[in-house]
Design an enzyme around this catalytic site. Structure first.
Site, PDB file in Angstrom:
ATOM      1  N   ASP A  21       0.745  -1.212  -0.044  1.00  0.00           N
ATOM      2  CA  ASP A  21      -0.044  -0.015   0.013  1.00  0.00           C
ATOM      3  C   ASP A  21       0.944   1.342   0.016  1.00  0.00           C
ATOM      4  OD1 ASP A  21      -2.454   1.449  -0.022  1.00  0.00           O
ATOM      5  OD2 ASP A  21      -2.572   1.440   2.099  1.00  0.00           O
ATOM      6  N   CYS A  76      -8.856  -1.714  -4.404  1.00  0.00           N
ATOM      7  CA  CYS A  76      -7.500  -2.231  -3.448  1.00  0.00           C
ATOM      8  C   CYS A  76      -8.148  -1.986  -2.142  1.00  0.00           C
ATOM      9  CB  CYS A  76      -6.223  -1.117  -3.866  1.00  0.00           C
ATOM     10  SG  CYS A  76      -6.733   0.600  -4.035  1.00  0.00           S
ATOM     11  N   SER A  77      -7.605  -0.774  -1.344  1.00  0.00           N
ATOM     12  CA  SER A  77      -8.311  -0.830  -0.023  1.00  0.00           C
ATOM     13  C   SER A  77      -9.141   0.455  -0.290  1.00  0.00           C
ATOM     14  CB  SER A  77      -7.208  -0.682   1.116  1.00  0.00           C
ATOM     15  OG  SER A  77      -7.880  -0.364   2.203  1.00  0.00           O
ATOM     16  N   ALA A  78      -8.600   1.581  -0.653  1.00  0.00           N
ATOM     17  CA  ALA A  78      -9.576   2.679  -0.730  1.00  0.00           C
ATOM     18  C   ALA A  78      -9.897   3.132  -2.229  1.00  0.00           C
ATOM     19  CB  ALA A  78      -8.459   3.943  -0.332  1.00  0.00           C
ATOM     20  N   GLY A  79      -9.482   2.190  -2.941  1.00  0.00           N
ATOM     21  CA  GLY A  79     -10.136   2.299  -4.309  1.00  0.00           C
ATOM     22  C   GLY A  79      -9.395   3.277  -5.258  1.00  0.00           C
ATOM     23  N   ILE A  80      -8.203   3.867  -4.984  1.00  0.00           N
ATOM     24  CA  ILE A  80      -7.694   4.901  -5.926  1.00  0.00           C
ATOM     25  C   ILE A  80      -6.201   4.946  -6.084  1.00  0.00           C
ATOM     26  CG2 ILE A  80      -9.408   6.675  -5.004  1.00  0.00           C
ATOM     27  CD1 ILE A  80      -7.284   7.780  -2.838  1.00  0.00           C
ATOM     28  N   GLY A  81      -5.527   4.402  -5.244  1.00  0.00           N
ATOM     29  CA  GLY A  81      -3.850   4.394  -5.582  1.00  0.00           C
ATOM     30  C   GLY A  81      -3.531   3.297  -6.433  1.00  0.00           C
ATOM     31  N   ARG A  82      -3.531   2.102  -5.874  1.00  0.00           N
ATOM     32  CA  ARG A  82      -3.366   0.898  -6.543  1.00  0.00           C
ATOM     33  C   ARG A  82      -4.271   0.630  -7.650  1.00  0.00           C
ATOM     34  NH1 ARG A  82      -1.773  -3.074  -1.516  1.00  0.00           N
ATOM     35  NH2 ARG A  82      -3.221  -1.678  -0.728  1.00  0.00           N
ATOM     36  N   GLN A 103      -2.059   7.984  -6.182  1.00  0.00           N
ATOM     37  CA  GLN A 103      -1.996   8.663  -5.052  1.00  0.00           C
ATOM     38  C   GLN A 103      -0.634   9.217  -4.775  1.00  0.00           C
ATOM     39  OE1 GLN A 103      -3.616   5.492  -2.129  1.00  0.00           O
ATOM     40  NE2 GLN A 103      -4.357   7.203  -1.090  1.00  0.00           N
TER      41      GLN A 103
END
Length: 359
Positions: free
Chosen positions: A257, A290-296, A334
């Site tokens: 992350d 991913c977790s937040a849905g924006i970075g990976r 991100q």
């Protein structure tokens, strides 16, 4: 106002005590001022006439853009196309890429602008919210009395094609049934998961069964599984009432992350895993989270779009891709490190393409 200020200034000056043998000279008279008419001060004999009735009826000389308008204009127009040769042999420096990345507006949603009662309980991160104009709305296939809310956005793909992807957060205990409803509603046949369940803390709940399990009105079954060095592929079925559909689930675990993979090869192999005839034949969007849905999530989608641009056009506009993603979901990609890694990955892909032929 000016006179009052001058009066205070004089009152604050220290007074000078005079001796008894000294006499104070009479104050000098100021020379009389010549009154000058307004016309003379303006250097014209034409009288100045002001019609107060006309005030407010004149259009402003120029309009002032609001911060929101500036953001949208940048995201809709910015671009920096790079040819295959430039990307491989004369790429922008890390400093140039960082400066370019930091100029991109994030386009995050103001929580006050998301007028959906109770949405906070379904958001993994309170500041990462779905942009209203592109958010996925649930049709409520089951009888649960709830809103249509899920933290997910439709994302455009190559050449601006609508609803090629759905970018969403990692499901939470109270949103697993919503997640599978979205998969069913949108006729999804492929899910790409880019996080582990825990990375120090919980990033995503285990939303698929070991063998078979019901999530709300949806019955999910594991039909098969195959492990690869960097990712695991599961073949699932999702059943609602008497209808059953197939879904492919890919869990890519080689990506920490807020960071980048150690090399670009695994990500390109993941993109190749997605490029199948089955994916092309299905009309539903690809769910990526991913977790937040924006970075990976943003990196994967941008990589696939970039590969498609390089293959079709011989050049790629990575800045333009990221801007398009952020129009659909704020904050996609991100960090500057992820932005640099995106350039590196696409340079590697460009090197793997067949040599360009002369026109």
């Amino acid at each position: 106002m000016v006179q009052a200020c001058e009066g205070r200034s004089r009152a604050q000056l220290p007074t000078l005590s005079l001796g008894a043998d000294m006499t104070q000279p009479p104050p000098a008279k100021a020379p009389a001022k010549k009154h000058v008419r307004l016309q003379e001060r303006r250097g014209s004999s034409v009288a100045l006439m002001l019609d107060v009735r006309s005030l407010g009826t004149v259009e402003p000389i120029c309009s002032v853009n609001t911060p929101r308008e500036v953001t949208l204009h940048f995201l809709r127009t910015a671009g920096h196309p790079l040819t295959r040769w430039t990307l491989q042999h004369q790429p922008p420096s890390p400093k140039q890429l960082e400066e370019e990345f930091l100029k991109i507006p994030s386009n995050f949603v103001n929580p006050e602008d998301l007028d959906i009662p109770g949405h906070a309980s379904k958001d993994r991160y309170k500041t990462i919210l779905p942009n209203p104009q592109s958010r996925v709305c649930l049709g409520r296939a089951h009888s649960q009395e709830d809103s249509d809310y899920i933290n997910a956005n439709y994302i455009r793909g190559y050449d601006g094609k609508e609803k090629v992807y759905i970018a969403t957060q990692g499901p939470m205990p109270n949103t697993v049934a919503d997640f599978w409803e979205m998969v069913w509603q949108e006729d999804v046949s492929l899910i790409v998961m880019l996080t582990q369940l825990r990375e120090g803390k919980e990033k995503c709940v285990h939303y698929w069964p070991t063998e078979e399990e019901a999530y709300g009105p949806f019955q999910i079954r594991i039909q098969g599984m195959k492990e690869h060095p960097e990712y695991t592929v599961r073949h699932l079925t999702i059943q609602h009432q008497q209808e059953c559909r197939s879904v492919k689930h890919i869990l890519f675990s080689a990506w920490p992350d807020h960071q980048t993979p150690e090399s670009a090869g695994p990500l390109l192999r993941l993109v190749a895993e997605v490029e199948t005839p089955e994916t092309a034949a299905n009309s539903g969007p690809i769910v990526v989270h991913c977790s937040a849905g924006i970075g990976r999530t943003g990196c994967f989608i941008a990589t696939r779009i970039g590969c498609q641009q390089l293959k079709a056009r011989g050049e790629v506009d990575i800045l333009g891709i990221v801007c398009q993603l952020r129009l659909d979901r704020g904050g996609m990609i991100q960090t500057a490190e992820q932005y640099q890694f995106l350039h590196h990955t696409l340079a590697l892909y460009a090197a793997q393409l067949p040599p360009e032929t002369d026109p």
